[in-house]
Write a protein that holds these residues in place. Structure first.
Motif, PDB file in Angstrom:
ATOM      1  N   LEU A 272      60.390 -20.070 128.637  1.00 11.02           N
ATOM      2  CA  LEU A 272      59.282 -19.122 128.206  1.00 11.02           C
ATOM      3  C   LEU A 272      58.093 -19.407 128.919  1.00 11.02           C
ATOM      4  O   LEU A 272      57.341 -18.148 129.292  1.00 11.02           O
ATOM      5  CB  LEU A 272      58.803 -19.355 126.575  1.00 11.02           C
ATOM      6  CG  LEU A 272      59.750 -19.142 125.503  1.00 11.02           C
ATOM      7  CD1 LEU A 272      59.312 -19.360 124.272  1.00 11.02           C
ATOM      8  CD2 LEU A 272      60.436 -17.725 125.666  1.00 11.02           C
ATOM      9  N   PRO A 277      61.508 -14.033 129.380  1.00 12.56           N
ATOM     10  CA  PRO A 277      61.935 -12.845 128.670  1.00 12.56           C
ATOM     11  C   PRO A 277      61.709 -11.748 129.260  1.00 12.56           C
ATOM     12  O   PRO A 277      61.714 -10.461 128.441  1.00 12.56           O
ATOM     13  CB  PRO A 277      60.895 -13.306 127.448  1.00 12.56           C
ATOM     14  CG  PRO A 277      60.920 -14.613 127.178  1.00 12.56           C
ATOM     15  CD  PRO A 277      60.773 -15.117 128.689  1.00 12.56           C
ATOM     16  N   THR A 281      65.125 -11.574 125.477  1.00 14.15           N
ATOM     17  CA  THR A 281      64.238 -11.666 124.236  1.00 14.15           C
ATOM     18  C   THR A 281      64.197 -13.034 124.084  1.00 14.15           C
ATOM     19  O   THR A 281      65.215 -14.003 124.300  1.00 14.15           O
ATOM     20  CB  THR A 281      64.776 -10.640 123.152  1.00 14.15           C
ATOM     21  OG1 THR A 281      65.800 -11.227 122.790  1.00 14.15           O
ATOM     22  CG2 THR A 281      64.664  -9.156 123.504  1.00 14.15           C
ATOM     23  N   ILE A 282      63.143 -13.313 123.272  1.00 12.34           N
ATOM     24  CA  ILE A 282      62.983 -14.899 122.689  1.00 12.34           C
ATOM     25  C   ILE A 282      64.340 -15.045 121.913  1.00 12.34           C
ATOM     26  O   ILE A 282      65.006 -16.199 122.259  1.00 12.34           O
ATOM     27  CB  ILE A 282      61.695 -15.054 121.842  1.00 12.34           C
ATOM     28  CG1 ILE A 282      60.399 -14.853 122.491  1.00 12.34           C
ATOM     29  CG2 ILE A 282      61.774 -16.244 121.081  1.00 12.34           C
ATOM     30  CD1 ILE A 282      59.336 -14.862 121.871  1.00 12.34           C
ATOM     31  N   SER A 298      62.127 -21.029 114.817  1.00 14.07           N
ATOM     32  CA  SER A 298      60.928 -20.734 114.964  1.00 14.07           C
ATOM     33  C   SER A 298      60.129 -21.989 114.580  1.00 14.07           C
ATOM     34  O   SER A 298      59.153 -22.437 114.827  1.00 14.07           O
ATOM     35  CB  SER A 298      60.298 -19.388 114.541  1.00 14.07           C
ATOM     36  OG  SER A 298      58.946 -19.171 114.668  1.00 14.07           O
ATOM     37  N   TYR A 308      54.003 -21.244 118.083  1.00 12.69           N
ATOM     38  CA  TYR A 308      55.166 -20.405 117.891  1.00 12.69           C
ATOM     39  C   TYR A 308      55.654 -19.784 119.410  1.00 12.69           C
ATOM     40  O   TYR A 308      54.783 -20.236 120.271  1.00 12.69           O
ATOM     41  CB  TYR A 308      54.850 -19.105 116.978  1.00 12.69           C
ATOM     42  CG  TYR A 308      54.680 -19.504 115.837  1.00 12.69           C
ATOM     43  CD1 TYR A 308      55.725 -19.828 114.895  1.00 12.69           C
ATOM     44  CD2 TYR A 308      53.317 -19.156 115.104  1.00 12.69           C
ATOM     45  CE1 TYR A 308      55.645 -19.884 113.640  1.00 12.69           C
ATOM     46  CE2 TYR A 308      53.037 -19.630 113.692  1.00 12.69           C
ATOM     47  CZ  TYR A 308      54.459 -19.578 113.097  1.00 12.69           C
ATOM     48  OH  TYR A 308      54.152 -20.042 111.555  1.00 12.69           O
ATOM     49  N   SER A 310      56.447 -17.272 120.815  1.00 13.76           N
ATOM     50  CA  SER A 310      55.604 -15.961 121.033  1.00 13.76           C
ATOM     51  C   SER A 310      54.438 -16.482 121.798  1.00 13.76           C
ATOM     52  O   SER A 310      53.836 -15.709 122.810  1.00 13.76           O
ATOM     53  CB  SER A 310      55.425 -14.949 120.048  1.00 13.76           C
ATOM     54  OG  SER A 310      54.860 -15.416 118.978  1.00 13.76           O
ATOM     55  N   GLU A 311      53.762 -17.484 121.448  1.00 13.74           N
ATOM     56  CA  GLU A 311      52.377 -17.969 121.830  1.00 13.74           C
ATOM     57  C   GLU A 311      52.468 -18.457 123.159  1.00 13.74           C
ATOM     58  O   GLU A 311      51.635 -18.344 124.102  1.00 13.74           O
ATOM     59  CB  GLU A 311      51.929 -18.774 120.742  1.00 13.74           C
ATOM     60  CG  GLU A 311      51.226 -18.268 119.472  1.00 13.74           C
ATOM     61  CD  GLU A 311      50.831 -19.402 118.467  1.00 13.74           C
ATOM     62  OE1 GLU A 311      49.528 -19.357 118.392  1.00 13.74           O
ATOM     63  OE2 GLU A 311      51.636 -20.119 117.639  1.00 13.74           O
ATOM     64  N   LEU A 313      55.080 -17.779 125.227  1.00 14.47           N
ATOM     65  CA  LEU A 313      55.195 -16.565 125.954  1.00 14.47           C
ATOM     66  C   LEU A 313      53.932 -16.034 126.514  1.00 14.47           C
ATOM     67  O   LEU A 313      53.575 -15.648 127.591  1.00 14.47           O
ATOM     68  CB  LEU A 313      56.151 -15.825 125.605  1.00 14.47           C
ATOM     69  CG  LEU A 313      56.413 -14.403 126.345  1.00 14.47           C
ATOM     70  CD1 LEU A 313      57.215 -14.853 127.765  1.00 14.47           C
ATOM     71  CD2 LEU A 313      57.364 -13.585 125.597  1.00 14.47           C
ATOM     72  N   HIS A 314      52.944 -15.722 125.669  1.00  9.42           N
ATOM     73  CA  HIS A 314      51.616 -14.968 125.945  1.00  9.42           C
ATOM     74  C   HIS A 314      50.897 -15.775 126.797  1.00  9.42           C
ATOM     75  O   HIS A 314      50.291 -15.208 127.454  1.00  9.42           O
ATOM     76  CB  HIS A 314      51.174 -14.424 124.809  1.00  9.42           C
ATOM     77  CG  HIS A 314      51.921 -13.468 123.876  1.00  9.42           C
ATOM     78  ND1 HIS A 314      51.883 -13.375 122.637  1.00  9.42           N
ATOM     79  CD2 HIS A 314      52.892 -12.560 124.176  1.00  9.42           C
ATOM     80  CE1 HIS A 314      52.666 -12.466 122.169  1.00  9.42           C
ATOM     81  NE2 HIS A 314      53.134 -11.872 123.086  1.00  9.42           N
TER      82      HIS A 314
END
Length: 332
Positions: A272, A277, A281-282, A298, A308, A310-311, A313-314
């Motif tokens: 990540l 991604p 996708t995750i 998760s 998480y 997604s955090e 990755l962002h």
């Protein structure tokens, strides 16, 4: 070379649909309970290895003919009334051994669900290497029923139900290594009950625990990003699960399953941070690293890293954009 996973799920409106209740086996079925038959049947095929999961709403009797030359390992997932196989009474979570070329009969007195794994007897030597009793084909040539511990049985039945929808999301060709991982994961759902039911080993202290743990770590590093199942570790180093567990607790204060999970989580974290991604996708990355239930993945991820997926990755994307801006300013 990649290997395909074949998956199909069928809704049933009559008992005749259960004639392939175990993929590759022919099963004679007689409806015993009154009422309209409702059910479903799912099959997963990985080469000659298969998992079948079935459910039905009324009582039935099942009979497998003796010409099937494969080993079948069955598990009762749920039952509204009494279930018997041969002379064994079955409870949810219990594991049944159906040896090759053996006739089988079962009676379900009400609605029930089951799972059945069908494989070549010769495979048990590699799948259970490190477990002296389970790696011996002779162990699997006798009819047997293993009673599940309540917690082990609950975890096993939940896990095996999750496998079909999980694999259905990646039916395309997968690597041979990943196919082997999923085979071991399916087997593992039943093996936990069998191992718990066997008498404890009496081998004394684990010799050279530090060296064993280091060897496992080196093996995982060599494996790269592919998921490695605990049974593969036992086979590679010819050590039982109990001995491996003792060694890891002595050295690291946690079990080998937890250690392997955290290694896989670290690999995902690194992916990540590298913005993988962009092409996957995750969820796809989690599946490629052997996580079946994305919600649980998760939870594990956040428990270990404090954020998480997604955090992660962002944050990585923001960092990449910042680096790109600085490079543009430096060359502008």
């Amino acid at each position: 070379m990649g290997r395909s996973i074949q998956i199909n799920t069928t809704s049933l409106d009559s008992f005749e649909g259960l004639h392939q209740a175990i993929r590759g086996s022919h099963v004679e079925v007689t409806q015993l309970g009154r009422g309209k038959f409702r059910g479903s049947l799912s099959h997963v095929g990985i080469g000659d290895f298969s998992l079948s999961i079935g459910s039905f709403s009324v009582g039935v009797r099942t009979q497998r003919i003796a010409t099937d030359d494969r080993l079948v390992i069955g598990m009762l997932l749920s039952a509204s009334e009494r279930v018997t196989h041969w002379s064994f009474d079955m409870l949810p979570g219990d594991v049944l051994i159906m040896p090759p070329s053996t006739e089988h009969d079962g009676s379900f007195h009400g609605a029930a669900a089951y799972a059945a794994i069908r494989l070549d007897l010769a495979e048990v030597t590699s799948l259970f290497a490190g477990e002296p009793r389970l790696s011996d084909p002779a162990t699997w040539c006798q009819k047997n029923r293993y009673r599940a511990d309540s917690l082990t049985g609950l975890i096993a039945t939940q896990r095996i139900r999750q496998i079909v929808p999980c694999l259905a999301r990646q039916q395309a060709s997968i690597s041979d290594e990943l196919a082997d991982f999923w085979k071991r994961s399916i087997i593992d759902a039943t093996a936990a009950t069998i191992i718990d039911a066997l008498p404890a080993e009496n081998r004394g202290p684990v010799p050279q625990a530090m060296q064993l743990v280091r060897n496992v770590e080196h093996y995982l590093d060599t494996a790269g990003s592919r998921p490695v199942h605990i049974s593969e570790i036992c086979a590679q180093f010819n050590v039982s699960r109990r001995s491996l567990h003792r060694a890891f607790y002595d050295m690291l204060g946690l079990g080998p399953v937890t250690f392997l999970r955290r290694k896989r989580l670290c690999a995902i974290h690194s992916a990540l941070r590298q913005n993988t991604p962009a092409t996957a996708t995750i969820g796809e990355i989690a599946m490629q690293h052997g996580f079946i239930e994305l919600g649980r993945f998760s939870h594990y991820y956040r428990s270990l890293f404090g954020e998480y997926p997604s955090e992660t990755l962002h944050a990585s994307k923001r960092m990449s954009r910042g680096i790109d801006r600085r490079r543009a300013l430096a060359t502008g």
